[in-house]
Design a protein around this motif. Structure first.
Motif, PDB file in Angstrom:
ATOM      1  N   ILE A 123       0.834  -1.205   0.000  1.00  0.00           N
ATOM      2  CA  ILE A 123       0.000   0.000   0.000  1.00  0.00           C
ATOM      3  C   ILE A 123       0.866   1.252   0.000  1.00  0.00           C
ATOM      4  O   ILE A 123       0.607   2.214  -0.729  1.00  0.00           O
ATOM      5  CB  ILE A 123      -0.972  -0.017   1.194  1.00  0.00           C
ATOM      6  CG1 ILE A 123      -2.026  -1.102   0.986  1.00  0.00           C
ATOM      7  CG2 ILE A 123      -1.643   1.339   1.368  1.00  0.00           C
ATOM      8  CD1 ILE A 123      -2.917  -1.341   2.180  1.00  0.00           C
ATOM      9  N   THR A 124       1.928   1.244   0.795  1.00  0.00           N
ATOM     10  CA  THR A 124       2.834   2.396   0.841  1.00  0.00           C
ATOM     11  C   THR A 124       3.486   2.629  -0.516  1.00  0.00           C
ATOM     12  O   THR A 124       3.602   3.775  -0.974  1.00  0.00           O
ATOM     13  CB  THR A 124       3.917   2.179   1.914  1.00  0.00           C
ATOM     14  OG1 THR A 124       3.283   1.949   3.164  1.00  0.00           O
ATOM     15  CG2 THR A 124       4.834   3.370   2.016  1.00  0.00           C
ATOM     16  N   ALA A 125       3.894   1.558  -1.179  1.00  0.00           N
ATOM     17  CA  ALA A 125       4.516   1.692  -2.498  1.00  0.00           C
ATOM     18  C   ALA A 125       3.527   2.218  -3.527  1.00  0.00           C
ATOM     19  O   ALA A 125       3.889   3.056  -4.366  1.00  0.00           O
ATOM     20  CB  ALA A 125       5.074   0.347  -2.949  1.00  0.00           C
ATOM     21  N   GLN A 126       2.285   1.750  -3.464  1.00  0.00           N
ATOM     22  CA  GLN A 126       1.278   2.215  -4.419  1.00  0.00           C
ATOM     23  C   GLN A 126       0.935   3.689  -4.202  1.00  0.00           C
ATOM     24  O   GLN A 126       0.774   4.436  -5.163  1.00  0.00           O
ATOM     25  CB  GLN A 126       0.016   1.357  -4.330  1.00  0.00           C
ATOM     26  CG  GLN A 126       0.228  -0.082  -4.738  1.00  0.00           C
ATOM     27  CD  GLN A 126       0.713  -0.219  -6.161  1.00  0.00           C
ATOM     28  OE1 GLN A 126       0.223   0.437  -7.073  1.00  0.00           O
ATOM     29  NE2 GLN A 126       1.718  -1.051  -6.364  1.00  0.00           N
ATOM     30  N   VAL A 127       0.822   4.083  -2.943  1.00  0.00           N
ATOM     31  CA  VAL A 127       0.507   5.485  -2.655  1.00  0.00           C
ATOM     32  C   VAL A 127       1.700   6.368  -2.991  1.00  0.00           C
ATOM     33  O   VAL A 127       1.533   7.494  -3.470  1.00  0.00           O
ATOM     34  CB  VAL A 127       0.081   5.655  -1.172  1.00  0.00           C
ATOM     35  CG1 VAL A 127      -0.020   7.114  -0.787  1.00  0.00           C
ATOM     36  CG2 VAL A 127      -1.241   4.961  -0.924  1.00  0.00           C
ATOM     37  N   GLY A 128       2.903   5.872  -2.788  1.00  0.00           N
ATOM     38  CA  GLY A 128       4.102   6.655  -3.098  1.00  0.00           C
ATOM     39  C   GLY A 128       4.269   6.932  -4.574  1.00  0.00           C
ATOM     40  O   GLY A 128       4.915   7.905  -4.967  1.00  0.00           O
ATOM     41  N   GLY A 129       3.675   6.115  -5.425  1.00  0.00           N
ATOM     42  CA  GLY A 129       3.769   6.308  -6.869  1.00  0.00           C
ATOM     43  C   GLY A 129       2.709   7.232  -7.434  1.00  0.00           C
ATOM     44  O   GLY A 129       2.695   7.493  -8.634  1.00  0.00           O
ATOM     45  N   MET A 130       1.843   7.741  -6.601  1.00  0.00           N
ATOM     46  CA  MET A 130       0.768   8.615  -7.066  1.00  0.00           C
ATOM     47  C   MET A 130       1.260  10.061  -7.177  1.00  0.00           C
ATOM     48  O   MET A 130       2.229  10.437  -6.522  1.00  0.00           O
ATOM     49  CB  MET A 130      -0.418   8.557  -6.091  1.00  0.00           C
ATOM     50  CG  MET A 130      -1.128   7.249  -6.055  1.00  0.00           C
ATOM     51  SD  MET A 130      -2.492   7.345  -4.882  1.00  0.00           S
ATOM     52  CE  MET A 130      -3.211   5.754  -5.094  1.00  0.00           C
ATOM     53  N   PRO A 131       0.551  10.853  -7.961  1.00  0.00           N
ATOM     54  CA  PRO A 131       0.900  12.280  -8.035  1.00  0.00           C
ATOM     55  C   PRO A 131       0.698  12.975  -6.688  1.00  0.00           C
ATOM     56  O   PRO A 131      -0.090  12.527  -5.844  1.00  0.00           O
ATOM     57  CB  PRO A 131      -0.072  12.837  -9.070  1.00  0.00           C
ATOM     58  CG  PRO A 131      -0.597  11.660  -9.812  1.00  0.00           C
ATOM     59  CD  PRO A 131      -0.488  10.490  -8.891  1.00  0.00           C
ATOM     60  N   ASP A 146      -0.810  15.695  -5.853  1.00  0.00           N
ATOM     61  CA  ASP A 146      -2.170  16.201  -5.564  1.00  0.00           C
ATOM     62  C   ASP A 146      -3.033  15.096  -4.950  1.00  0.00           C
ATOM     63  O   ASP A 146      -3.769  15.326  -3.993  1.00  0.00           O
ATOM     64  CB  ASP A 146      -2.884  16.668  -6.833  1.00  0.00           C
ATOM     65  CG  ASP A 146      -2.009  17.465  -7.765  1.00  0.00           C
ATOM     66  OD1 ASP A 146      -0.834  17.640  -7.442  1.00  0.00           O
ATOM     67  OD2 ASP A 146      -2.529  17.887  -8.804  1.00  0.00           O
ATOM     68  N   VAL A 147      -2.917  13.897  -5.517  1.00  0.00           N
ATOM     69  CA  VAL A 147      -3.720  12.776  -5.027  1.00  0.00           C
ATOM     70  C   VAL A 147      -3.275  12.390  -3.617  1.00  0.00           C
ATOM     71  O   VAL A 147      -4.107  12.108  -2.749  1.00  0.00           O
ATOM     72  CB  VAL A 147      -3.614  11.578  -5.994  1.00  0.00           C
ATOM     73  CG1 VAL A 147      -4.364  10.379  -5.452  1.00  0.00           C
ATOM     74  CG2 VAL A 147      -4.124  11.949  -7.368  1.00  0.00           C
ATOM     75  N   VAL A 148      -1.972  12.390  -3.374  1.00  0.00           N
ATOM     76  CA  VAL A 148      -1.465  12.055  -2.044  1.00  0.00           C
ATOM     77  C   VAL A 148      -1.941  13.077  -1.015  1.00  0.00           C
ATOM     78  O   VAL A 148      -2.318  12.723   0.107  1.00  0.00           O
ATOM     79  CB  VAL A 148       0.080  11.947  -2.062  1.00  0.00           C
ATOM     80  CG1 VAL A 148       0.622  11.748  -0.667  1.00  0.00           C
ATOM     81  CG2 VAL A 148       0.522  10.815  -2.972  1.00  0.00           C
ATOM     82  N   GLN A 149      -1.949  14.350  -1.390  1.00  0.00           N
ATOM     83  CA  GLN A 149      -2.457  15.383  -0.477  1.00  0.00           C
ATOM     84  C   GLN A 149      -3.941  15.186  -0.203  1.00  0.00           C
ATOM     85  O   GLN A 149      -4.401  15.347   0.930  1.00  0.00           O
ATOM     86  CB  GLN A 149      -2.207  16.769  -1.063  1.00  0.00           C
ATOM     87  CG  GLN A 149      -0.752  17.179  -1.036  1.00  0.00           C
ATOM     88  CD  GLN A 149      -0.511  18.504  -1.712  1.00  0.00           C
ATOM     89  OE1 GLN A 149      -1.399  19.060  -2.360  1.00  0.00           O
ATOM     90  NE2 GLN A 149       0.697  19.038  -1.555  1.00  0.00           N
ATOM     91  N   LEU A 150      -4.698  14.824  -1.238  1.00  0.00           N
ATOM     92  CA  LEU A 150      -6.124  14.561  -1.049  1.00  0.00           C
ATOM     93  C   LEU A 150      -6.338  13.359  -0.130  1.00  0.00           C
ATOM     94  O   LEU A 150      -7.225  13.382   0.735  1.00  0.00           O
ATOM     95  CB  LEU A 150      -6.796  14.325  -2.408  1.00  0.00           C
ATOM     96  CG  LEU A 150      -8.309  14.135  -2.381  1.00  0.00           C
ATOM     97  CD1 LEU A 150      -8.977  15.386  -1.837  1.00  0.00           C
ATOM     98  CD2 LEU A 150      -8.828  13.809  -3.759  1.00  0.00           C
ATOM     99  N   LEU A 151      -5.518  12.311  -0.293  1.00  0.00           N
ATOM    100  CA  LEU A 151      -5.620  11.154   0.598  1.00  0.00           C
ATOM    101  C   LEU A 151      -5.292  11.546   2.038  1.00  0.00           C
ATOM    102  O   LEU A 151      -5.866  11.009   2.981  1.00  0.00           O
ATOM    103  CB  LEU A 151      -4.687  10.043   0.124  1.00  0.00           C
ATOM    104  CG  LEU A 151      -5.074   9.322  -1.166  1.00  0.00           C
ATOM    105  CD1 LEU A 151      -4.003   8.314  -1.547  1.00  0.00           C
ATOM    106  CD2 LEU A 151      -6.418   8.661  -1.039  1.00  0.00           C
ATOM    107  N   GLY A 152      -4.375  12.481   2.210  1.00  0.00           N
ATOM    108  CA  GLY A 152      -4.065  12.970   3.552  1.00  0.00           C
ATOM    109  C   GLY A 152      -5.224  13.728   4.154  1.00  0.00           C
ATOM    110  O   GLY A 152      -5.500  13.634   5.355  1.00  0.00           O
ATOM    111  N   VAL A 153      -5.916  14.495   3.342  1.00  0.00           N
ATOM    112  CA  VAL A 153      -7.056  15.276   3.834  1.00  0.00           C
ATOM    113  C   VAL A 153      -8.195  14.354   4.275  1.00  0.00           C
ATOM    114  O   VAL A 153      -8.851  14.604   5.289  1.00  0.00           O
ATOM    115  CB  VAL A 153      -7.542  16.272   2.747  1.00  0.00           C
ATOM    116  CG1 VAL A 153      -8.874  16.887   3.117  1.00  0.00           C
ATOM    117  CG2 VAL A 153      -6.508  17.357   2.523  1.00  0.00           C
ATOM    118  N   ILE A 154      -8.431  13.291   3.498  1.00  0.00           N
ATOM    119  CA  ILE A 154      -9.536  12.389   3.855  1.00  0.00           C
ATOM    120  C   ILE A 154      -9.105  11.307   4.843  1.00  0.00           C
ATOM    121  O   ILE A 154      -9.858  10.383   5.120  1.00  0.00           O
ATOM    122  CB  ILE A 154     -10.162  11.743   2.597  1.00  0.00           C
ATOM    123  CG1 ILE A 154      -9.150  10.855   1.865  1.00  0.00           C
ATOM    124  CG2 ILE A 154     -10.751  12.783   1.687  1.00  0.00           C
ATOM    125  CD1 ILE A 154      -9.756  10.020   0.763  1.00  0.00           C
TER     126      ILE A 154
END
Length: 102
Positions: free
Chosen positions: A46-54, A56-64
């Motif tokens: 999961i960490t590797a998949q999230v680390g490969g995202m742009p 903006d998407v990672v920031q949005l995942l942090g917000v939610i």
């Protein structure tokens, strides 16, 4: 034969009891090692998949609070596995109480 009753007791009750305890400890150890390896691999994936995202998407995942949701899921998995193990060892069914409201 002063201690014949002790040897009889140990051979009929003690040996099977020790064998069951050792088997339970072995199965518990193997299960715990397996669950730890599975959990670590899944978190790494999961960490590797999230680390490969742009970004903006990672920031949005942090917000939610995506990380909190993942931790809740892994905690529930670990708790369920622990309860299942305790139920298997004790032979009874335990629960955490009523989850739903009345």
């Amino acid at each position: 034969m002063q201690f014949q009753w002790l040897f009889t007791f140990l051979s009929t009750v003690g040996a099977p009891l020790v064998k069951k305890v050792l088997v339970a400890l072995g199965i518990g150890t193997v299960t715990m090692i397996g669950l730890t390896a599975l959990s670590t691999a899944a978190k790494g994936f999961i960490t590797a998949q999230v680390g490969g995202m742009p970004a903006d998407v990672v920031q949005l995942l942090g917000v939610i609070k995506f990380d909190v949701a993942v931790n809740i899921i892994f905690s529930a998995f670990t708790t369920r596995a622990t309860i299942a193990g305790v139920n298997k060892v004790t032979g009874s069914k335990s629960s955490l109480g009523s989850v739903g409201g009345s």
